[in-house]
Structures are given as structure tokens and as C-alpha cells.
Design a protein around this motif. Structure first.
Motif, PDB file in Angstrom:
ATOM      1  N   LEU A   3     -13.406  -2.072  -8.325  1.00 55.29           N
ATOM      2  CA  LEU A   3     -12.907  -1.127  -7.327  1.00 55.29           C
ATOM      3  C   LEU A   3     -11.447  -0.754  -7.492  1.00 55.29           C
ATOM      4  CD1 LEU A   3     -14.721  -2.462  -4.141  1.00 55.29           C
ATOM      5  CD2 LEU A   3     -15.457  -0.694  -5.746  1.00 55.29           C
ATOM      6  N   GLY A   4     -10.782  -1.275  -8.514  1.00 63.26           N
ATOM      7  CA  GLY A   4      -9.408  -0.879  -8.742  1.00 63.26           C
ATOM      8  C   GLY A   4      -8.415  -1.656  -7.907  1.00 63.26           C
ATOM      9  N   ALA A   5      -7.142  -1.270  -8.063  1.00 64.01           N
ATOM     10  CA  ALA A   5      -6.055  -2.022  -7.448  1.00 64.01           C
ATOM     11  C   ALA A   5      -5.990  -1.862  -5.933  1.00 64.01           C
ATOM     12  CB  ALA A   5      -4.728  -1.582  -8.070  1.00 64.01           C
ATOM     13  N   ASP A   6      -6.649  -0.847  -5.388  1.00 62.41           N
ATOM     14  CA  ASP A   6      -6.606  -0.620  -3.936  1.00 62.41           C
ATOM     15  C   ASP A   6      -7.811  -1.210  -3.207  1.00 62.41           C
ATOM     16  OD1 ASP A   6      -4.183   0.694  -4.038  1.00 62.41           O
ATOM     17  OD2 ASP A   6      -5.098   2.669  -4.296  1.00 62.41           O
ATOM     18  N   ALA A   7      -8.498  -2.145  -3.840  1.00 65.95           N
ATOM     19  CA  ALA A   7      -9.705  -2.711  -3.230  1.00 65.95           C
ATOM     20  C   ALA A   7      -9.414  -3.457  -1.938  1.00 65.95           C
ATOM     21  CB  ALA A   7     -10.415  -3.635  -4.223  1.00 65.95           C
ATOM     22  N   VAL A   8      -8.215  -4.048  -1.801  1.00 65.68           N
ATOM     23  CA  VAL A   8      -7.877  -4.740  -0.551  1.00 65.68           C
ATOM     24  C   VAL A   8      -7.857  -3.746   0.608  1.00 65.68           C
ATOM     25  CG1 VAL A   8      -6.088  -6.033   0.679  1.00 65.68           C
ATOM     26  CG2 VAL A   8      -6.603  -6.590  -1.700  1.00 65.68           C
ATOM     27  N   THR A   9      -7.313  -2.558   0.366  1.00 67.88           N
ATOM     28  CA  THR A   9      -7.258  -1.531   1.406  1.00 67.88           C
ATOM     29  C   THR A   9      -8.652  -1.070   1.785  1.00 67.88           C
ATOM     30  OG1 THR A   9      -5.261  -0.791   0.246  1.00 67.88           O
ATOM     31  CG2 THR A   9      -6.026   0.549   2.084  1.00 67.88           C
ATOM     32  N   VAL A  10      -9.493  -0.836   0.786  1.00 63.61           N
ATOM     33  CA  VAL A  10     -10.880  -0.453   1.060  1.00 63.61           C
ATOM     34  C   VAL A  10     -11.586  -1.558   1.845  1.00 63.61           C
ATOM     35  CG1 VAL A  10     -13.114   0.116   0.021  1.00 63.61           C
ATOM     36  CG2 VAL A  10     -11.014   1.022  -0.987  1.00 63.61           C
ATOM     37  N   GLY A  11     -11.377  -2.805   1.416  1.00 69.25           N
ATOM     38  CA  GLY A  11     -11.999  -3.926   2.119  1.00 69.25           C
ATOM     39  C   GLY A  11     -11.520  -4.047   3.546  1.00 69.25           C
ATOM     40  N   ALA A  12     -10.226  -3.792   3.776  1.00 63.90           N
ATOM     41  CA  ALA A  12      -9.712  -3.832   5.143  1.00 63.90           C
ATOM     42  C   ALA A  12     -10.407  -2.779   6.006  1.00 63.90           C
ATOM     43  CB  ALA A  12      -8.200  -3.616   5.139  1.00 63.90           C
ATOM     44  N   ALA A  13     -10.641  -1.606   5.430  1.00 61.02           N
ATOM     45  CA  ALA A  13     -11.324  -0.544   6.184  1.00 61.02           C
ATOM     46  C   ALA A  13     -12.759  -0.913   6.529  1.00 61.02           C
ATOM     47  CB  ALA A  13     -11.292   0.759   5.388  1.00 61.02           C
ATOM     48  N   THR A  14     -13.370  -1.806   5.736  1.00 63.27           N
ATOM     49  CA  THR A  14     -14.742  -2.204   6.039  1.00 63.27           C
ATOM     50  C   THR A  14     -14.824  -3.115   7.264  1.00 63.27           C
ATOM     51  OG1 THR A  14     -14.786  -4.187   4.628  1.00 63.27           O
ATOM     52  CG2 THR A  14     -15.384  -2.079   3.598  1.00 63.27           C
ATOM     53  N   LEU A  15     -13.692  -3.687   7.719  1.00 61.01           N
ATOM     54  CA  LEU A  15     -13.746  -4.574   8.887  1.00 61.01           C
ATOM     55  C   LEU A  15     -14.195  -3.828  10.135  1.00 61.01           C
ATOM     56  CD1 LEU A  15     -10.500  -6.712   8.310  1.00 61.01           C
ATOM     57  CD2 LEU A  15     -12.853  -7.277   7.662  1.00 61.01           C
ATOM     58  N   PRO A  16     -13.555  -2.698  10.511  1.00 61.98           N
ATOM     59  CA  PRO A  16     -14.088  -1.947  11.656  1.00 61.98           C
ATOM     60  C   PRO A  16     -15.422  -1.289  11.351  1.00 61.98           C
ATOM     61  CG  PRO A  16     -12.211  -0.787  10.695  1.00 61.98           C
ATOM     62  CD  PRO A  16     -12.266  -2.141  10.052  1.00 61.98           C
ATOM     63  N   LEU A  17     -15.629  -0.894  10.099  1.00 62.08           N
ATOM     64  CA  LEU A  17     -16.900  -0.268   9.740  1.00 62.08           C
ATOM     65  C   LEU A  17     -18.051  -1.260   9.891  1.00 62.08           C
ATOM     66  CD1 LEU A  17     -18.560   2.057   8.639  1.00 62.08           C
ATOM     67  CD2 LEU A  17     -17.831   1.410   6.330  1.00 62.08           C
TER      68      LEU A  17
END
Length: 431
Positions: free
Chosen positions: A378-392
């Protein structure tokens, strides 16, 4: 009154909505017939729930497919524009904030260097609140359309007695960045009325890789985050393992060498002190002054073919990383180990063969043979994407419910603009 433990009609309806939403989200577009086949719900339940979801705007039609001899079947999918989620990565050198639609397509982003303020709590809180306001404004989204803000942070995240989305009970213990029982949820709550979800950055990375990347389709995985520091997300039976107080996964602070190098945490011989980007660059004498860690590590890799010190440090790092992975193999017996994080992805192409060799040498043969070691997808921004999955994740698990949050009650002096709320350092343990 319903008997304790007995499911009510409302519970069943909510469960059916959640089941369909989750299945459509991960496997869609699908027809009503495919939903019935996959979920085991009756045709009547499918019809009722799909009708509700369409009426609510959470689900939309996505074309049609031919059926065997009958009318074409209408395909359904979760509506990407029904709502939005924000992901925040509080990293070692910057905070990155991104706003996504429900398909996790980026709609706006903001990079906020930590600069001289470092991880001063007030400074970080102000940057995060600034970033949230910026991406919501730039995307042209109303606050009421935002399902929540997920935030990945370094350190141990205690959820306390927090209500999902409320955030006020969340406390962060970040030993390597000087955070001692920081009431991060409460501080952020004073500056925003959006639902808040906070977790360790390695765990948010892990969720992203499990949903969309290298962990997808497996039940037993360890996702490693290698950046300035080192962490991991241990997934057992498809679920992240948190431990008794949410500190599970502090893999970077396992001891690989008794009496070894001093780690940022204050201990000695930690894995992080040998493979973290900060530790590697701190030992490389030609490291460019004033450059970012990303630029410094890239320069180190480029120099390794002619710089003996750089080559020796990378060779040593590969062996230590392989030995650390062997510990994970022996302890957890995972199907896969996925290496992510910006430094892990940067180092991976050069070091992965040596890492695999070292892991096989240090691990027990039988579990090692059953474990694959690969890079994150998922690349270097995977932490940000993962953080967005918390409310999702909460949205999907509740069948589309919106998190309820208390009305913002800012303390005197807290502004509704860019200014950060001040943290009272004499009351660190407030929850």
C-alpha cells in the motif's frame, strides 16, 4: 422486557444490515441473488435490507449483468459518496492528514512537518486540528458528511472507558517521543466535534494491509512497520491482538542484544536501535546534514555500492531484522509477515533476500517453512489509509450508524481556528 442475552428484532435488523454492508464493501458490486447466496440471508431479508440501504443512500446500483435465461441482474455497491472519512498519521517527522470517500479514494490531503516543535503535545494537537479543518474545507465537504477521524500515533494507546467516536477517554503513552499519559482524545475533542478514533500507527498500518494489501485473505499475519522506529501489528484469527493494556506489538523494543546499543526508549539492545531509520542514519558518518530521514536513507542506499560503512550497516541491519522476524515466527507461527512503513519499503528491495535468509537461519525450521516474508503493497501512506479505516470499520460493523459525540465544550482561551489548545502538564493523567 427482553431477556438478558436474547437478540431483539432491532438487533437482528442491525446485524443483517452490517452483514450486507460489509460484504458489499469488500466483495461488491454484487447482485441481490449473490448477496443471498454469500450471506445465507433469506430472499425476503435481502429485499428488505437492500431496500432500506438504497433508501438511505448507503448503497447504489452499479450496472447489471446477464443472467441465465432471465432478466439481467442489477448489481449493487456501497455508495462512495455517502460519507467521508479522515485519516491522520502522526509520524516521527510530520503529520499527514487525508480525506477519503467511502471507496478510500483520496479527496484532499495536507502534509504538516513537525519542524522545530517536534512532538510537543500542544504543537501536534494544533497541527492535527489544522489539517482536519484544511482537508474538509478543500474537499468541499460538510462536517455532517464526515463519519469520523482516525488517527495513528506512535506509542501505546489506552482506550480507557471511551465511547466509540467520543474519544475523550483515550490516553497515549509514547515513551520514545516523551509522551507520558497524554490525554490526546480529550485535547483533540476540545477542538473538533467530529467522531474521533485513535490507535497505534503500526496497528492502523496492519488494518490497511489486512483489508487491501499483503495480509488480505490470511487469518494469521504480522505486519511490521519500519520507519524512524519499529513496531508491529499481530493479527490472530483475523483480528489484531492488543494484549491486556493495548501494548502488544511493541516489537521494536524486544531485546536482540543484551547490553547492546542504547535505544530511544532508554533500554539497550532493542531491535529498533539496529534497524530503525534514525538509528541507521545516526551511525552513518557521511549522513547528509539537514536532510530529511527519507532523503538520508535513500542516500545511504545509493552509497552502499561504494561506501564500506554504509554497506556494513545495511548488512548488519538485514541480519538483525531477520533475527527479529525469526522471533515473530517462533512466537506467533504466522502465515505471512508483511514489511511496511516508509523505511521498510525503501530498504526492502535491497535487503529482503538477506532478511529471508537470516530469518530462516534463526527460526525453527518447521514454522519458518510455512511463513512467507513479503513487502507491503500500500505504499508509504498506508498508516494514513489504515487510520481512515477506524471510523469506516465502525460504520460497517454497525450497519451504517453514525457515531454520536458530545457537543464540544472548549475551555476558555481555546479558539475554533488554527490555534492549538494548551495542555495542562500538571494534570497528565486526566481521562
Amino acid at each position: 422486557m427482553a431477556e438478558r442475552g436474547r437478540r431483539t428484532v432491532r438487533d437482528l435488523r442491525r446485524g443483517n444490515r452490517a452483514s450486507l454492508l460489509r460484504h458489499l464493501y469488500f466483495e461488491g458490486p454484487l447482485s441481490r441473488q449473490e448477496l443471498g447466496r454469500d450471506t445465507g440471508l433469506s430472499a425476503g431479508s435481502i429485499s428488505n435490507v437492500v431496500g432500506e440501504l438504497l433508501a438511505d443512500g448507503m448503497v447504489e446500483e452499479a450496472g447489471a449483468v446477464e443472467s441465465d435465461g432471465g432478466r439481467p441482474r442489477t448489481l449493487l455497491q456501497v455508495a462512495p459518496g455517502y460519507g467521508y472519512v479522515v485519516g491522520v498519521d502522526v509520524g516521527e517527522t510530520r503529520a499527514r492528514v487525508e480525506l477519503f470517500d467511502l471507496a478510500l479514494t483520496e479527496r484532499a490531503a495536507d502534509d504538516l512537518p513537525l519542524s522545530d516543535g517536534g512532538h510537543d503535545v500542544d504543537h501536534v494537537v494544533g497541527l492535527v486540528l489544522d489539517g482536519i479543518r484544511t482537508v474538509v474545507r478543500e474537499a468541499g465537504v460538510d462536517d455532517r458528511e464526515v463519519l469520523g477521524v482516525g488517527i495513528g500515533v506512535p506509542g501505546i494507546v489506552e482506550q480507557g472507558d471511551a465511547v466509540p467516536g467520543e474519544g475523550v477517554g483515550i490516553v497515549v503513552h509514547g515513551q520514545t517521543i516523551g509522551w507520558d499519559a497524554v490525554p490526546l482524545g480529550r485535547l483533540l475533542r476540545e477542538g473538533t466535534g467530529l467522531p474521533l478514533f485513535i490507535d497505534n500507527g503500526a496497528k492502523t498500518l496492519g488494518q490497511a494491509e489486512m483489508w487491501f494489501g499483503g495480509g488480505r485473505g490470511a487469518d494469521s499475519v504480522v505486519i511490521a512497520l519500519i520507519g524512524s522506529g519499529v513496531g508491529a501489528c499481530v493479527v490472530a484469527d483475523g483480528k489484531p491482538y492488543h494484549g491486556a493494556t493495548s501494548s502488544a506489538g511493541e516489537w521494536g523494543h524486544t531485546t536482540l542484544r543484551v547490553g547492546g546499543r542504547t535505544c530511544r526508549c532508554g533500554s539497550r539492545g532493542c531491535l529498533e536501535a539496529y534497524v530503525g531509520a534514525e538509528a541507521l542514519l545516526g551511525r552513518w558518518q557521511p549522513a547528509p546534514e539537514g536532510a530529511s530521514e527519507e532523503a538520508g536513507l535513500a542516500a545511504m542506499l545509493a552509497a552502499a555500492d561504494h561506501d564500506e560503512q554504509a554497506a556494513a550497516l545495511l548488512t548488519e541491519a538485514a541480519e538483525y531484522l531477520g533475527a527479529g522476524i525469526a522471533d515473530l515466527v517462533n512466537l506467533f507461527n504466522p502465515e505471512r509477515i508483511v514489511i511496511g512503513g516508509w523505511a521498510g519499503l525503501l530498504l526492502g528491495p535491497r535487503l529482503l533476500p538477506a532478511v529471508r535468509e537470516a530469518a530462516a537461519a534463526y527460526a525453527l525450521r518447521h514454522p519458518s517453512a510455512q511463513t512467507s516474508i513479503e513487502l507491503g503493497r500500500l505504499g508509504a501512506d498506508a498508516v494514513t489509509v489504515g487510520a481512515a479505516t477506524l471510523p469506516l470499520a465502525r460504520f460497517l460493523d454497525t450497519g451504517g450508524e453514525h457515531a454520536a459525540v458530545p457537543q464540544v465544550q472548549a475551555r476558555p482561551g481555546v479558539q475554533e481556528g488554527p490555534a492549538a489548545p494548551r495542555w495542562n502538564r500538571t494534570a497528565r493523567a486526566v481521562r
